[in-house]
Scaffold this motif. Sequence first.
Motif, PDB file in Angstrom:
ATOM      1  N   ALA A  60       0.823  -1.217   0.000  1.00 22.35           N
ATOM      2  CA  ALA A  60       0.000   0.000   0.000  1.00 22.35           C
ATOM      3  C   ALA A  60       0.855   1.265   0.000  1.00 22.35           C
ATOM      4  O   ALA A  60       0.313   2.376  -0.028  1.00 22.35           O
ATOM      5  CB  ALA A  60      -0.930  -0.003   1.209  1.00 22.35           C
ATOM      6  N   GLY A  61       2.178   1.105   0.046  1.00 21.76           N
ATOM      7  CA  GLY A  61       3.071   2.264   0.060  1.00 21.76           C
ATOM      8  C   GLY A  61       3.058   3.009   1.381  1.00 21.76           C
ATOM      9  O   GLY A  61       3.365   4.206   1.423  1.00 21.76           O
ATOM     10  N   LEU A  62       2.711   2.316   2.468  1.00 26.31           N
ATOM     11  CA  LEU A  62       2.575   2.957   3.771  1.00 26.31           C
ATOM     12  C   LEU A  62       3.652   2.576   4.774  1.00 26.31           C
ATOM     13  O   LEU A  62       3.675   3.124   5.879  1.00 26.31           O
ATOM     14  CB  LEU A  62       1.211   2.600   4.386  1.00 26.31           C
ATOM     15  N   LEU A  63       4.533   1.661   4.431  1.00 30.19           N
ATOM     16  CA  LEU A  63       5.472   1.135   5.418  1.00 30.19           C
ATOM     17  C   LEU A  63       6.340   2.232   6.028  1.00 30.19           C
ATOM     18  O   LEU A  63       6.457   2.319   7.255  1.00 30.19           O
ATOM     19  CB  LEU A  63       6.344   0.034   4.814  1.00 30.19           C
ATOM     20  N   ASP A  64       6.921   3.085   5.219  1.00 27.38           N
ATOM     21  CA  ASP A  64       7.787   4.148   5.752  1.00 27.38           C
ATOM     22  C   ASP A  64       6.996   5.144   6.606  1.00 27.38           C
ATOM     23  O   ASP A  64       7.469   5.578   7.663  1.00 27.38           O
ATOM     24  CB  ASP A  64       8.513   4.880   4.623  1.00 27.38           C
ATOM     25  N   GLN A  65       5.800   5.487   6.177  1.00 24.08           N
ATOM     26  CA  GLN A  65       4.954   6.422   6.928  1.00 24.08           C
ATOM     27  C   GLN A  65       4.579   5.832   8.286  1.00 24.08           C
ATOM     28  O   GLN A  65       4.626   6.519   9.309  1.00 24.08           O
ATOM     29  CB  GLN A  65       3.702   6.733   6.107  1.00 24.08           C
ATOM     30  N   VAL A  66       4.246   4.544   8.302  1.00 22.86           N
ATOM     31  CA  VAL A  66       3.880   3.894   9.564  1.00 22.86           C
ATOM     32  C   VAL A  66       5.094   3.784  10.474  1.00 22.86           C
ATOM     33  O   VAL A  66       5.001   4.038  11.680  1.00 22.86           O
ATOM     34  CB  VAL A  66       3.232   2.520   9.303  1.00 22.86           C
ATOM     35  N   LYS A  67       6.243   3.424   9.918  1.00 27.38           N
ATOM     36  CA  LYS A  67       7.463   3.339  10.733  1.00 27.38           C
ATOM     37  C   LYS A  67       7.789   4.697  11.357  1.00 27.38           C
ATOM     38  O   LYS A  67       8.199   4.775  12.516  1.00 27.38           O
ATOM     39  CB  LYS A  67       8.637   2.842   9.905  1.00 27.38           C
ATOM     40  N   ALA A  68       7.588   5.765  10.617  1.00 30.06           N
ATOM     41  CA  ALA A  68       7.849   7.112  11.140  1.00 30.06           C
ATOM     42  C   ALA A  68       6.868   7.431  12.270  1.00 30.06           C
ATOM     43  O   ALA A  68       7.261   8.000  13.295  1.00 30.06           O
ATOM     44  CB  ALA A  68       7.742   8.152  10.029  1.00 30.06           C
ATOM     45  N   TRP A  69       5.603   7.054  12.104  1.00 29.31           N
ATOM     46  CA  TRP A  69       4.615   7.283  13.161  1.00 29.31           C
ATOM     47  C   TRP A  69       4.970   6.484  14.410  1.00 29.31           C
ATOM     48  O   TRP A  69       4.954   7.006  15.519  1.00 29.31           O
ATOM     49  CB  TRP A  69       3.215   6.920  12.667  1.00 29.31           C
ATOM     50  N   VAL A  70       5.331   5.213  14.221  1.00 25.32           N
ATOM     51  CA  VAL A  70       5.677   4.346  15.349  1.00 25.32           C
ATOM     52  C   VAL A  70       6.881   4.899  16.100  1.00 25.32           C
ATOM     53  O   VAL A  70       6.919   4.880  17.333  1.00 25.32           O
ATOM     54  CB  VAL A  70       5.932   2.897  14.876  1.00 25.32           C
ATOM     55  N   ALA A  71       7.855   5.431  15.378  1.00 23.86           N
ATOM     56  CA  ALA A  71       9.066   5.975  16.009  1.00 23.86           C
ATOM     57  C   ALA A  71       8.749   7.140  16.943  1.00 23.86           C
ATOM     58  O   ALA A  71       9.518   7.418  17.870  1.00 23.86           O
ATOM     59  CB  ALA A  71      10.057   6.410  14.939  1.00 23.86           C
ATOM     60  N   GLN A  72       7.626   7.810  16.731  1.00 24.12           N
ATOM     61  CA  GLN A  72       7.228   8.943  17.571  1.00 24.12           C
ATOM     62  C   GLN A  72       6.362   8.520  18.758  1.00 24.12           C
ATOM     63  O   GLN A  72       5.989   9.351  19.582  1.00 24.12           O
ATOM     64  CB  GLN A  72       6.461   9.964  16.732  1.00 24.12           C
ATOM     65  N   GLN A  73       6.051   7.226  18.871  1.00 23.68           N
ATOM     66  CA  GLN A  73       5.171   6.731  19.927  1.00 23.68           C
ATOM     67  C   GLN A  73       5.986   6.255  21.129  1.00 23.68           C
ATOM     68  O   GLN A  73       7.211   6.204  21.088  1.00 23.68           O
ATOM     69  CB  GLN A  73       4.290   5.595  19.388  1.00 23.68           C
ATOM     70  N   ASP A  74       5.281   5.875  22.191  1.00 23.36           N
ATOM     71  CA  ASP A  74       5.956   5.396  23.397  1.00 23.36           C
ATOM     72  C   ASP A  74       6.636   4.044  23.141  1.00 23.36           C
ATOM     73  O   ASP A  74       6.412   3.398  22.123  1.00 23.36           O
ATOM     74  CB  ASP A  74       4.980   5.301  24.572  1.00 23.36           C
ATOM     75  N   GLY A  75       7.463   3.643  24.091  1.00 26.30           N
ATOM     76  CA  GLY A  75       8.240   2.412  23.948  1.00 26.30           C
ATOM     77  C   GLY A  75       7.387   1.163  23.785  1.00 26.30           C
ATOM     78  O   GLY A  75       7.753   0.256  23.025  1.00 26.30           O
ATOM     79  N   GLU A  76       6.268   1.100  24.494  1.00 27.57           N
ATOM     80  CA  GLU A  76       5.406  -0.075  24.372  1.00 27.57           C
ATOM     81  C   GLU A  76       4.836  -0.212  22.967  1.00 27.57           C
ATOM     82  O   GLU A  76       4.755  -1.308  22.418  1.00 27.57           O
ATOM     83  CB  GLU A  76       4.278  -0.025  25.401  1.00 27.57           C
ATOM     84  N   THR A  77       4.431   0.905  22.382  1.00 21.98           N
ATOM     85  CA  THR A  77       3.906   0.867  21.010  1.00 21.98           C
ATOM     86  C   THR A  77       5.006   0.459  20.045  1.00 21.98           C
ATOM     87  O   THR A  77       4.786  -0.353  19.140  1.00 21.98           O
ATOM     88  CB  THR A  77       3.311   2.232  20.617  1.00 21.98           C
ATOM     89  N   GLN A  78       6.202   0.998  20.225  1.00 22.83           N
ATOM     90  CA  GLN A  78       7.331   0.623  19.366  1.00 22.83           C
ATOM     91  C   GLN A  78       7.628  -0.869  19.485  1.00 22.83           C
ATOM     92  O   GLN A  78       7.843  -1.548  18.474  1.00 22.83           O
ATOM     93  CB  GLN A  78       8.559   1.457  19.723  1.00 22.83           C
ATOM     94  N   ASP A  79       7.657  -1.387  20.718  1.00 22.90           N
ATOM     95  CA  ASP A  79       7.910  -2.812  20.919  1.00 22.90           C
ATOM     96  C   ASP A  79       6.800  -3.657  20.290  1.00 22.90           C
ATOM     97  O   ASP A  79       7.078  -4.694  19.671  1.00 22.90           O
ATOM     98  CB  ASP A  79       8.019  -3.143  22.409  1.00 22.90           C
ATOM     99  N   ALA A  80       5.555  -3.230  20.456  1.00 26.62           N
ATOM    100  CA  ALA A  80       4.440  -3.980  19.890  1.00 26.62           C
ATOM    101  C   ALA A  80       4.545  -4.054  18.372  1.00 26.62           C
ATOM    102  O   ALA A  80       4.331  -5.115  17.780  1.00 26.62           O
ATOM    103  CB  ALA A  80       3.112  -3.345  20.303  1.00 26.62           C
ATOM    104  N   PHE A  81       4.893  -2.949  17.733  1.00 19.58           N
ATOM    105  CA  PHE A  81       5.032  -2.947  16.277  1.00 19.58           C
ATOM    106  C   PHE A  81       6.189  -3.841  15.846  1.00 19.58           C
ATOM    107  O   PHE A  81       6.087  -4.591  14.879  1.00 19.58           O
ATOM    108  CB  PHE A  81       5.240  -1.520  15.751  1.00 19.58           C
ATOM    109  N   GLU A  82       7.274  -3.787  16.567  1.00 21.95           N
ATOM    110  CA  GLU A  82       8.478  -4.528  16.189  1.00 21.95           C
ATOM    111  C   GLU A  82       8.367  -6.025  16.469  1.00 21.95           C
ATOM    112  O   GLU A  82       8.837  -6.839  15.670  1.00 21.95           O
ATOM    113  CB  GLU A  82       9.692  -3.962  16.937  1.00 21.95           C
ATOM    114  N   TYR A  83       7.743  -6.402  17.569  1.00 21.35           N
ATOM    115  CA  TYR A  83       7.837  -7.791  18.013  1.00 21.35           C
ATOM    116  C   TYR A  83       6.532  -8.582  18.038  1.00 21.35           C
ATOM    117  O   TYR A  83       6.555  -9.768  18.351  1.00 21.35           O
ATOM    118  CB  TYR A  83       8.484  -7.843  19.407  1.00 21.35           C
ATOM    119  N   SER A  84       5.416  -7.963  17.731  1.00 20.73           N
ATOM    120  CA  SER A  84       4.150  -8.708  17.733  1.00 20.73           C
ATOM    121  C   SER A  84       4.146  -9.746  16.625  1.00 20.73           C
ATOM    122  O   SER A  84       4.594  -9.488  15.507  1.00 20.73           O
ATOM    123  CB  SER A  84       2.960  -7.762  17.533  1.00 20.73           C
ATOM    124  N   GLY A  85       3.593 -10.899  16.934  1.00 23.15           N
ATOM    125  CA  GLY A  85       3.434 -11.940  15.920  1.00 23.15           C
ATOM    126  C   GLY A  85       2.109 -11.806  15.188  1.00 23.15           C
ATOM    127  O   GLY A  85       1.934 -12.312  14.090  1.00 23.15           O
TER     128      GLY A  85
END
Length: 118
Positions: A60-85
């Motif tokens: 969908a061409g959204l990966l970079d935009q979502v990664k940028a949004w996640v980088a601005q969130q708290d640590g739990e959100t970052q961990d959830a995005f990175e490590y959720s199965g």
Amino acid sequence: MPFVSRSDDGTIDGVFEQLQEGTAEEFLSDDNPELVARLNAPPKVSSVSARQFRLMLRRAGLLDQVKAWVAQQDGETQDAFEYSGTFVKDSPMMSAGFEAMGFTSQQIDEFFIAAAGL
């Protein structure tokens, strides 16, 4: 010709080959429009694997935009995005992310249906 059960609002919520005493006693013809619509409805998808979610973001061409949004969130959100199965459509993180991207609820449903097919 199947038997159907209905939810409190009257919509079909179950289809059965045989009579289900006390549950599905209404008999409908195979060409009943309401039954046909229920049987041909797109699947409801409530979660997808991390692989499916990330591939859909990329397509969908959204990966970079979502990664940028996640980088601005708290640590739990970052961990959830990175490590959720699994990514659950109605989780608070998903709701916040899709809201930030400006998605409507129909677009979210379409995203998850498409991701589930990957």
